[in-house]
Design an enzyme around this catalytic site. Structure first.
Site, PDB file in Angstrom:
ATOM      1  N   ASN A 208       8.192   1.560   1.143  1.00  0.00           N
ATOM      2  CA  ASN A 208       6.857   1.807   1.695  1.00  0.00           C
ATOM      3  C   ASN A 208       6.979   2.316   3.129  1.00  0.00           C
ATOM      4  O   ASN A 208       8.092   2.485   3.634  1.00  0.00           O
ATOM      5  CB  ASN A 208       6.004   0.533   1.616  1.00  0.00           C
ATOM      6  CG  ASN A 208       6.625  -0.591   2.404  1.00  0.00           C
ATOM      7  OD1 ASN A 208       6.732  -0.534   3.623  1.00  0.00           O
ATOM      8  ND2 ASN A 208       7.091  -1.622   1.708  1.00  0.00           N
ATOM      9  N   ASP A 277       6.101  -5.899  -3.859  1.00  0.00           N
ATOM     10  CA  ASP A 277       5.669  -6.943  -4.798  1.00  0.00           C
ATOM     11  C   ASP A 277       6.440  -6.836  -6.119  1.00  0.00           C
ATOM     12  O   ASP A 277       6.629  -7.827  -6.811  1.00  0.00           O
ATOM     13  CB  ASP A 277       4.162  -6.816  -5.060  1.00  0.00           C
ATOM     14  CG  ASP A 277       3.355  -7.265  -3.845  1.00  0.00           C
ATOM     15  OD1 ASP A 277       3.749  -8.276  -3.235  1.00  0.00           O
ATOM     16  OD2 ASP A 277       2.365  -6.602  -3.492  1.00  0.00           O
ATOM     17  N   LYS A 287      22.995   8.239 -11.429  1.00  0.00           N
ATOM     18  CA  LYS A 287      21.756   8.952 -11.078  1.00  0.00           C
ATOM     19  C   LYS A 287      20.975   9.309 -12.357  1.00  0.00           C
ATOM     20  O   LYS A 287      21.555   9.847 -13.307  1.00  0.00           O
ATOM     21  CB  LYS A 287      22.131  10.212 -10.295  1.00  0.00           C
ATOM     22  CG  LYS A 287      20.939  10.949  -9.751  1.00  0.00           C
ATOM     23  CD  LYS A 287      21.368  12.181  -8.989  1.00  0.00           C
ATOM     24  CE  LYS A 287      20.137  13.018  -8.673  1.00  0.00           C
ATOM     25  NZ  LYS A 287      20.483  14.367  -8.282  1.00  0.00           N
ATOM     26  N   PRO A 304      10.014 -12.237  -5.783  1.00  0.00           N
ATOM     27  CA  PRO A 304       9.522 -13.548  -5.311  1.00  0.00           C
ATOM     28  C   PRO A 304       8.563 -13.356  -4.142  1.00  0.00           C
ATOM     29  O   PRO A 304       8.709 -12.407  -3.365  1.00  0.00           O
ATOM     30  CB  PRO A 304      10.799 -14.260  -4.848  1.00  0.00           C
ATOM     31  CG  PRO A 304      11.816 -13.190  -4.657  1.00  0.00           C
ATOM     32  CD  PRO A 304      11.444 -12.059  -5.556  1.00  0.00           C
ATOM     33  N   ASP A 305       7.579 -14.242  -4.043  1.00  0.00           N
ATOM     34  CA  ASP A 305       6.681 -14.210  -2.879  1.00  0.00           C
ATOM     35  C   ASP A 305       7.370 -15.026  -1.784  1.00  0.00           C
ATOM     36  O   ASP A 305       7.407 -16.259  -1.824  1.00  0.00           O
ATOM     37  CB  ASP A 305       5.318 -14.804  -3.243  1.00  0.00           C
ATOM     38  CG  ASP A 305       4.298 -14.566  -2.125  1.00  0.00           C
ATOM     39  OD1 ASP A 305       4.681 -14.670  -0.946  1.00  0.00           O
ATOM     40  OD2 ASP A 305       3.145 -14.268  -2.444  1.00  0.00           O
ATOM     41  N   ILE A 306       7.924 -14.302  -0.801  1.00  0.00           N
ATOM     42  CA  ILE A 306       8.781 -14.960   0.203  1.00  0.00           C
ATOM     43  C   ILE A 306       7.988 -15.963   1.031  1.00  0.00           C
ATOM     44  O   ILE A 306       8.353 -17.136   1.149  1.00  0.00           O
ATOM     45  CB  ILE A 306       9.437 -13.895   1.118  1.00  0.00           C
ATOM     46  CG1 ILE A 306      10.296 -12.954   0.278  1.00  0.00           C
ATOM     47  CG2 ILE A 306      10.263 -14.562   2.215  1.00  0.00           C
ATOM     48  CD1 ILE A 306      10.836 -11.760   1.034  1.00  0.00           C
ATOM     49  N   PHE A 321       0.973 -11.922   7.359  1.00  0.00           N
ATOM     50  CA  PHE A 321       0.137 -10.763   7.652  1.00  0.00           C
ATOM     51  C   PHE A 321      -0.559 -10.376   6.352  1.00  0.00           C
ATOM     52  O   PHE A 321      -0.045 -10.659   5.267  1.00  0.00           O
ATOM     53  CB  PHE A 321       0.997  -9.590   8.151  1.00  0.00           C
ATOM     54  CG  PHE A 321       1.219  -9.601   9.636  1.00  0.00           C
ATOM     55  CD1 PHE A 321       1.980 -10.591  10.235  1.00  0.00           C
ATOM     56  CD2 PHE A 321       0.656  -8.620  10.447  1.00  0.00           C
ATOM     57  CE1 PHE A 321       2.183 -10.613  11.609  1.00  0.00           C
ATOM     58  CE2 PHE A 321       0.845  -8.623  11.817  1.00  0.00           C
ATOM     59  CZ  PHE A 321       1.602  -9.621  12.405  1.00  0.00           C
ATOM     60  N   LYS A 335      -5.618 -14.799   0.784  1.00  0.00           N
ATOM     61  CA  LYS A 335      -4.154 -14.904   0.931  1.00  0.00           C
ATOM     62  C   LYS A 335      -3.772 -16.133   1.749  1.00  0.00           C
ATOM     63  O   LYS A 335      -2.794 -16.811   1.443  1.00  0.00           O
ATOM     64  CB  LYS A 335      -3.580 -13.640   1.582  1.00  0.00           C
ATOM     65  CG  LYS A 335      -3.487 -12.481   0.605  1.00  0.00           C
ATOM     66  CD  LYS A 335      -2.927 -11.217   1.235  1.00  0.00           C
ATOM     67  CE  LYS A 335      -2.937 -10.096   0.199  1.00  0.00           C
ATOM     68  NZ  LYS A 335      -2.779  -8.761   0.760  1.00  0.00           N
ATOM     69  N   LYS A 339      -1.467 -18.605  -0.344  1.00  0.00           N
ATOM     70  CA  LYS A 339      -0.075 -18.673   0.120  1.00  0.00           C
ATOM     71  C   LYS A 339       0.150 -19.904   0.986  1.00  0.00           C
ATOM     72  O   LYS A 339       1.242 -20.109   1.505  1.00  0.00           O
ATOM     73  CB  LYS A 339       0.292 -17.393   0.881  1.00  0.00           C
ATOM     74  CG  LYS A 339       0.356 -16.147  -0.023  1.00  0.00           C
ATOM     75  CD  LYS A 339       0.630 -14.886   0.786  1.00  0.00           C
ATOM     76  CE  LYS A 339       0.504 -13.624  -0.052  1.00  0.00           C
ATOM     77  NZ  LYS A 339       1.786 -13.072  -0.497  1.00  0.00           N
TER      78      LYS A 339
END
Ligand code: PMT
Length: 405
Positions: A208, A277, A287, A304-306, A321, A335, A339
């Site tokens: 990203n 995600d 390749k 995993p959601d750290i 964030f 969130k 979380k």
């Protein structure tokens, strides 16, 4: 960013060819906001002029042990400074320091110094390896003098070996580390920054647009405001701020491993990284070829959601964030709750002026107790200072409330 704003450096320059490198050192220190005063030995003036150093430092150079006005420059200049850097530190000046000799203004300053001293030796390799020099350096280390370098390599005399003065950037980093090492460390803060890269094959990744700028600014601000900082960073092109330990990672899984390892020993965790995600269910060994196909289907599996995992450790204050393109406050509150965070910093990433890759940011901080603080558009470095100050206040409030009455 002015990491060293308000810090005062006394830079001692002695007579070696590496004296020219202190021009760049002065520039780095001043760019970081530090005030620099130069004191030169008579031998240093054979290599570089006082006018050059006065122009770069923006202050008159101290050189005269017996000034006509009768001032005691060696006492006042070290009393006013936070750090004395000796660069270059010649074998002769190191020997005088070890022997307590004060025969010029700089050696008087060194003898009068009650502040930390950082020496960057610079000399011919045979002089450096001479047992007398080795013994002097050992003595000075035992007395608490800090050293950076010397490097090994080709020298101005044509020989190769140890004795080259360290690069100005390396001396700057050591100086910043000494200056920012607070007397009272608040604790350890782990910060994640930048993007993650999820491999599709040996040459392609899913990633990203995070530049790491917000996370790196947080790391610099945290170091300045009293934290020992561990910065877990995805691939970015930024240099880590001074006095920050960098832990480079690439994938979300690597970031998760590093975060878990570091957070167990930490007091605060700030998740600023833009973590993927999802990742491809496997990375192709070779390749991926076009082979005339019209479309390519990828199967993605969740990462995993750290921060959610780390927030489960009740020993750390967890700050996340939220990067949103709509319904900023509503999605961020969701969130914060799901979380299990203590604080969430919500930023709108639909604009090119703020959020991903930009110099500025604008955000809304939402605390666990429902309190909200709006941060209007400002430079990420300034926002980082505001966020870390809020974190410090929150921890101070928590420790006051839990203190026995
Ligand atoms: O790097 P810059 O170019 O300066 O840009 C800064 C930024 C916009 C990337 C930064 O300010 C920011 O918003 N970072 C969070 C980006 C993000 O992934 O937001 P999110 O809403 O998808 O995730 C919410 C929180 O969960 C974040 O703290 C994130 O780090 C964390 N997360 C997300 C997914 C995952 N698998 N694990 C996580 O820990």
């Amino acid at each position: 960013m002015e990491y060293l704003k308000g810090k005062r450096i006394l830079l001692g320059v002695t007579g070696g060819i590496a004296a020219y490198k202190c021009c760049e050192l002065i520039r780095l220190l001043r760019k970081a906001g530090a005030g620099v005063r130069v004191v030169m030995t008579p031998a240093a003036e054979q290599f570089i002029t006082p006018l050059t150093l006065a122009t770069l430092s923006g202050a008159e150079v101290l050189r005269d042990l017996f000034p006509s006005g009768g001032s005691v420059d060696h006492i006042s200049s070290v009393r006013e400074a936070d750090l004395l850097i000796l660069a270059p530190a010649t074998a002769n000046t190191l020997a005088k320091m070890a022997g307590g000799i004060a025969d010029n203004l700089l050696t008087c300053c060194l003898l009068a110094a009650r502040i930390p001293v950082l020496a960057a030796p610079a000399m011919n390799c045979a002089m450096y390896e001479n047992p007398a020099t080795a013994a002097n350096i050992r003595t000075l280390r035992e007395r608490g003098v800090h050293f950076v370098g010397p490097d090994v390599g080709w020298q101005a005399c044509g020989e190769s070996g140890p004795g080259r003065m360290s690069a100005p950037e390396a001396i700057f980093r050591e100086a910043a580390d000494l200056l920012l090492r607070p007397g009272q460390i608040r604790g350890t803060m782990v910060i994640t920054a930048g993007p993650t890269e999820e491999p599709l094959d040996p040459v392609r990744t899913l990633t990203n647009r995070s530049s790491g700028r917000m996370g790196y600014a947080l790391a610099g601000a945290a170091a300045m405001l009293g934290w020992r900082v561990r910065l877990i960073s995805g691939p970015v092109t930024l240099d880590p701020p001074p006095a920050v330990d960098l832990i480079p990672v690439r994938t979300a899984a690597e970031m998760m491993d590093a975060a878990w390892r570091e957070a167990k020993e930490a007091d605060c965790f700030v998740g600023c990284a833009a973590v993927a995600d999802f990742r491809p269910d496997h990375a192709a060994r070779n390749k991926i070829k076009k082979c005339g196909e019209e479309s390519l289907k990828l199967t993605l599996v969740p990462n995993p959601d750290i921060i959610r995992t780390i927030a489960g450790l009740d020993t750390v204050l967890a700050v996340g964030f939220a990067a949103e393109t709509e319904h900023l406050a509503e999605y961020a509150r969701h969130k914060l709750a799901t979380k299990d965070l203590d604080l969430i910093v919500a930023n709108d990433v639909s604009s090119t002026e703020t959020g991903f890759g930009s110099e500025d940011n604008a955000a809304l901080m939402i605390f666990r107790d429902g309190r909200e603080v709006s941060l209007p558009r400002m430079r990420k470095e300034d926002m980082a200072l505001r966020i870390i100050s809020e974190i410090n206040d929150l921890l101070d409030r928590q420790s006051r409330e839990s203190a026995p009455v």
